[in-house]
Write an enzyme that holds these catalytic residues in place. Structure first.
Site, PDB file in Angstrom:
ATOM      1  N   GLU A 129       0.849  -1.197   0.000  1.00  0.00           N
ATOM      2  CA  GLU A 129       0.000   0.000   0.000  1.00  0.00           C
ATOM      3  C   GLU A 129       0.877   1.235   0.000  1.00  0.00           C
ATOM      4  O   GLU A 129       1.925   1.245   0.658  1.00  0.00           O
ATOM      5  CB  GLU A 129      -0.906   0.005   1.238  1.00  0.00           C
ATOM      6  CG  GLU A 129      -1.881  -1.163   1.246  1.00  0.00           C
ATOM      7  CD  GLU A 129      -2.815  -1.161   2.461  1.00  0.00           C
ATOM      8  OE1 GLU A 129      -2.751  -0.205   3.262  1.00  0.00           O
ATOM      9  OE2 GLU A 129      -3.585  -2.126   2.587  1.00  0.00           O
ATOM     10  N   HIS A 160      -7.930   1.251   1.837  1.00  0.00           N
ATOM     11  CA  HIS A 160      -7.788   0.919   3.260  1.00  0.00           C
ATOM     12  C   HIS A 160      -8.581   1.881   4.164  1.00  0.00           C
ATOM     13  O   HIS A 160      -8.043   2.496   5.082  1.00  0.00           O
ATOM     14  CB  HIS A 160      -6.300   0.928   3.667  1.00  0.00           C
ATOM     15  CG  HIS A 160      -6.045   0.052   4.856  1.00  0.00           C
ATOM     16  ND1 HIS A 160      -4.898  -0.655   5.037  1.00  0.00           N
ATOM     17  CD2 HIS A 160      -6.828  -0.244   5.938  1.00  0.00           C
ATOM     18  CE1 HIS A 160      -4.954  -1.337   6.166  1.00  0.00           C
ATOM     19  NE2 HIS A 160      -6.130  -1.099   6.730  1.00  0.00           N
TER      20      HIS A 160
HETATM   21  N1  NAD Z   1      -9.801  -2.477   6.513  1.00  0.00           N
HETATM   22  C1  NAD Z   1      -9.635  -1.836   7.625  1.00  0.00           C
HETATM   23  O1  NAD Z   1      -9.563  -0.618   7.661  1.00  0.00           O
HETATM   24  C2  NAD Z   1      -9.551  -2.618   8.899  1.00  0.00           C
HETATM   25  C3  NAD Z   1     -10.000  -2.025  10.086  1.00  0.00           C
HETATM   26  C4  NAD Z   1      -9.976  -2.777  11.259  1.00  0.00           C
HETATM   27  C5  NAD Z   1      -9.492  -4.065  11.248  1.00  0.00           C
HETATM   28  N2  NAD Z   1      -9.009  -4.603  10.090  1.00  0.00           N
HETATM   29  C6  NAD Z   1      -8.472  -5.976  10.046  1.00  0.00           C
HETATM   30  O2  NAD Z   1      -9.565  -6.897  10.089  1.00  0.00           O
HETATM   31  C7  NAD Z   1      -9.128  -8.136  10.646  1.00  0.00           C
HETATM   32  C8  NAD Z   1     -10.117  -8.625  11.676  1.00  0.00           C
HETATM   33  O3  NAD Z   1     -10.180  -7.709  12.744  1.00  0.00           O
HETATM   34  P1  NAD Z   1     -10.889  -8.089  14.129  1.00  0.00           P
HETATM   35  O4  NAD Z   1     -10.930  -6.860  14.933  1.00  0.00           O
HETATM   36  O5  NAD Z   1     -12.149  -8.836  13.865  1.00  0.00           O
HETATM   37  O6  NAD Z   1      -9.790  -9.096  14.729  1.00  0.00           O
HETATM   38  P2  NAD Z   1     -10.000 -10.248  15.773  1.00  0.00           P
HETATM   39  O7  NAD Z   1      -8.675 -10.556  16.307  1.00  0.00           O
HETATM   40  O8  NAD Z   1     -11.121  -9.946  16.696  1.00  0.00           O
HETATM   41  O9  NAD Z   1     -10.486 -11.487  14.857  1.00  0.00           O
HETATM   42  C9  NAD Z   1      -9.648 -12.210  14.003  1.00  0.00           C
HETATM   43  C10 NAD Z   1     -10.149 -13.644  13.994  1.00  0.00           C
HETATM   44  O10 NAD Z   1      -9.511 -14.365  12.942  1.00  0.00           O
HETATM   45  C11 NAD Z   1      -9.268 -15.688  13.403  1.00  0.00           C
HETATM   46  N3  NAD Z   1      -8.264 -16.258  12.532  1.00  0.00           N
HETATM   47  C12 NAD Z   1      -6.946 -15.959  12.425  1.00  0.00           C
HETATM   48  N4  NAD Z   1      -6.377 -16.672  11.440  1.00  0.00           N
HETATM   49  C13 NAD Z   1      -7.344 -17.462  10.922  1.00  0.00           C
HETATM   50  C14 NAD Z   1      -7.382 -18.395   9.859  1.00  0.00           C
HETATM   51  N5  NAD Z   1      -6.304 -18.669   9.168  1.00  0.00           N
HETATM   52  N6  NAD Z   1      -8.551 -18.989   9.605  1.00  0.00           N
HETATM   53  C15 NAD Z   1      -9.660 -18.723  10.315  1.00  0.00           C
HETATM   54  N7  NAD Z   1      -9.700 -17.833  11.326  1.00  0.00           N
HETATM   55  C16 NAD Z   1      -8.539 -17.200  11.607  1.00  0.00           C
HETATM   56  C17 NAD Z   1      -8.851 -15.498  14.839  1.00  0.00           C
HETATM   57  O11 NAD Z   1      -8.976 -16.671  15.588  1.00  0.00           O
HETATM   58  C18 NAD Z   1      -9.829 -14.400  15.273  1.00  0.00           C
HETATM   59  O12 NAD Z   1     -11.003 -14.973  15.800  1.00  0.00           O
HETATM   60  C19 NAD Z   1      -7.731  -7.869  11.189  1.00  0.00           C
HETATM   61  O13 NAD Z   1      -6.774  -8.379  10.299  1.00  0.00           O
HETATM   62  C20 NAD Z   1      -7.644  -6.370  11.249  1.00  0.00           C
HETATM   63  O14 NAD Z   1      -6.326  -5.917  11.112  1.00  0.00           O
HETATM   64  C21 NAD Z   1      -9.054  -3.903   8.920  1.00  0.00           C
END
Ligand code: NAD
Length: 628
Positions: A488, A511
């Protein structure tokens, strides 16, 4: 023994004026309500500014209102809910010192007494008018023998008490200042937490933005309230105003700056600062932390904490907080919008129309209702998306590597493959762990249903973008939406490139999943709340670098907070010092992380002060604080 306090009630102990609240309850349902309320307010303001005789003002207002007992009782209940924040948080001081606190009001005993009784202040120490109810059950005046019914009455009422020793008056109005002016008190603090009256401020000995400031000046010493006015809070990078407001409401003064600071400039500004707030640009490295001589906590008013050397912070006993889930809802809402847009081919149709082509057709456009959404990663975002998708009539299947509570009618699948095979739309919400590199590649795309859509709002490295471009080109994938990319641009000034550019039914966003005004505000509130909980209670829940301990308010005790290196013998040394000085322990908590340990001991407030030096001197101590 400190001074005697004479504290004004209206707009000081409570956030409003008794008479205005009585007016509201009296006038409820009155057709001339607005006009009468305005008339009452005007009379109050003129009286408070010293422009109108107090006795006349009181009479005029009561004649307008003619309150019943019910209206007075109702006003009392409302005022119980209007305690000024700095008085509410210094309840302990008020209760412990009730015998030397007098409350004075141009309002009424019937109202003030029950409100201040909550602070342990007895009726005999309330100076206020008494309503004179007529035969018709309405009060059109007050008992006239009471000096408070007349001009200059507050000063006279205090003089009549014949108080011994130093007398300090705290209030927002001119009539409060008069107590000091006529010699019935030695000092007057203009109290400006609720209202500021310039004439009163100009005459005051001190100006107090909160009751904490009064106490810091008038009741110093370890037994009394925490001197918030002396704490320095520095917020950089335009932290949301919600955070500043939260700190100010608690009686702190905040220094806020728009830009980020780095290197020597950051180190210079950190001297003497107790709490630092940053967002993602200020780099807080070990060197900057080394110079932060008073730093207790850092708030990262953002999601990530890569910009902070967390080990160096832990090594100094500095707690770091962030807001990992403040933008969850924002991401979920964008996911919902993207699912709808993909299923209806909105992107392509919108572009065509912008180019002047009318392409009305139902072909390939599908409703969400009855379709299957496959969620990969059922954490904060995935599980909330599950709820909204079901509300729109979708069937939800999910896969998570961890044990997750299934929400609603969602169905948990045992493997990623099962989700890929069943879903019409696959939405990725996994975390950024290294193993998730290319979680979705050519083989996984091959398992997806022909014509399905893929959404990635999680992390860029989770998807093999080249493979997705191929699957879209071959028509195996009907559409895709990406908010995150393996590479990015670092800023808006840099260009963006990706094999996904220009492909049909592909929505690309820069993003922005979590970037909303609401998320910014949530972040501001959440991190400020965490920092305040740490300052006031020692609570470290959600800290990213110190052992997490959730703690209740300190009540009737002194609380020792001891952050130390996780090394053998610390706990024994702490307990040894406590035992040696004969302290009475009321509660004790301990939590140890890999490198740091955190011990909290609540003790009876009578103890030899030498124990503090002994605890500070325990080998391995990183930070030691006492709360009371
Ligand atoms: N696009 C954006 O602006 C933005 C904003 C916020 C969060 N995010 C991203 O979104 C994602 C999710 O965020 P969240 O707050 O729900 O996180 P979180 O930690 O609450 O949830 C992530 C989940 O993914 C599961 N997981 C990890 N690897 C896995 C796999 N290979 N298969 C199945 N499950 C798996 C974990 O067990 C966990 O339950 C993160 O990567 C975060 O960085 C992006």
């Amino acid at each position: 023994m400190g001074p005697v306090f004479v504290i004004d009630f209206d707009s000081t102990i409570v956030t409003g004026e008794t008479l205005e609240v009585v007016a509201e309850t009296c006038l409820a349902g009155d057709p001339e309500r607005e006009a009468k309320a305005q008339a009452v307010r005007e009379i109050t303001d003129r009286a408070m500014a010293g422009e109108l005789d107090f006795g006349e003002a009181l009479k005029a207002r009561l004649e307008l209102l003619a309150p019943t007992r019910e209206a007075v009782d109702e006003a009392t209940e409302r005022l119980k809910g209007m305690i000024t924040p700095s008085f509410a948080r210094n309840r302990g001081f008020l209760e412990q010192n009730a015998d030397r606190i007098w409350v004075i009001s141009g309002g009424f005993h019937e109202v003030v007494e029950p409100v201040v009784a909550a602070f342990g202040i007895p009726p005999k120490q309330v100076l206020a008018n008494r309503l004179a109810f007529n035969g018709d059950g309405r009060a059109r005046g007050v008992e006239e023998a009471n000096p408070l019914s007349r001009a200059g009455g507050k000063a006279e009422a205090v003089r009549n008490l014949g108080l011994k020793g130093e007398v300090v008056v705290i209030g927002d109005g001119w009539t409060d200042y008069e107590i000091r002016e006529t010699g019935a008190a030695q000092r007057f603090h203009a109290f400006v937490e609720n209202v500021r009256r310039e004439k009163v401020i100009a005459a005051a000995d001190h100006v107090a933005a909160s009751f904490d400031e009064v106490l810091a000046r008038e009741a110093p010493g370890p037994k009394f309230s925490y001197p918030r006015s002396k704490m320095r809070i520095l917020l950089l990078e335009n932290v949301h105003p919600a955070a500043i407001e939260r700190f100010e409401r608690e009686g702190y003064t905040v220094e806020a700056a728009k830009g980020a600071l780095e290197g020597a400039e950051l180190a210079r500004r950190l001297k003497g600062v107790h709490v630092l707030g940053i967002r993602s640009k200020s780099q807080l490295d070990a060197e900057a932390l080394a110079g932060a001589d008073r730093l207790l906590a850092v708030g990262a008013f953002c999601i990530g904490t890569n910009q902070i050397d967390l080990r160096a912070a832990s090594g100094r006993g500095v707690a770091v907080f962030n807001a990992p889930y403040a933008n969850t809802r924002s991401v979920v809402e964008l996911a919902v919008g993207l699912i709808v847009s993909l299923m209806r081919d909105v992107q392509r149709k919108s572009v065509a129309l912008h180019e002047g082509r009318w392409d009305k057709s139902a072909e390939g456009a599908r409703e969400l209702r009855g379709k299957t959404l496959g969620i990969v990663g059922y954490g904060a975002i995935g599980s909330q998306l599950s709820i909204l998708a079901e509300a729109m009539g979708m069937r939800v299947v999910f896969f998570d590597v961890g044990e997750k509570l299934t929400i609603g009618n969602a169905v948990r699948k045992r493997s990623l493959g099962e989700v890929l095979e069943e879903a019409d739309v696959v939405s990725l919400h996994v975390d950024g762990r290294a193993e998730n590199m290319n979680l979705i590649g050519a083989a996984e795309l091959q398992r997806m249903r022909p014509g399905a859509a893929l959404i990635n709002l999680s992390r860029g490295h989770v998807v093999d973008i080249g493979a997705v471009a191929q699957a879209l080109g071959s028509g195996r994938l009907a559409g895709a939406a990406f908010d995150v990319f393996p590479e990015e641009p670092a800023s808006n000034a840099e260009p963006f490139d990706s094999p996904l550019r220009g492909l049909r039914n592909v929505i690309l966003t820069p993003h922005i999943g979590g970037s909303t005004e609401e998320a910014q505000e949530n972040i501001g509130e959440f991190v400020a709340e965490r920092l305040l909980a740490f300052l006031h209670r020692g609570d470290t829940s959600h800290s990213v670098n110190l052992p997490n301990l959730q703690l209740s308010e300190v009540s009737g005790a002194h609380r020792f907070l001891h952050i130390h290196r996780n090394q053998p013998g610390v706990l024994a040394a702490i307990n040894g010092a406590i035992a040696e000085h004969g302290l009475n322990i009321l509660a004790q908590h301990l939590k140890t992380g890999e490198e740091t340990g955190y011990v909290i001991v609540d003790v009876d407030h009578e103890y030899p002060r030498e124990v503090i030096a002994a605890l500070r001197g325990v080998p391995g101590t990183l930070k030691f604080r006492v709360l009371y």
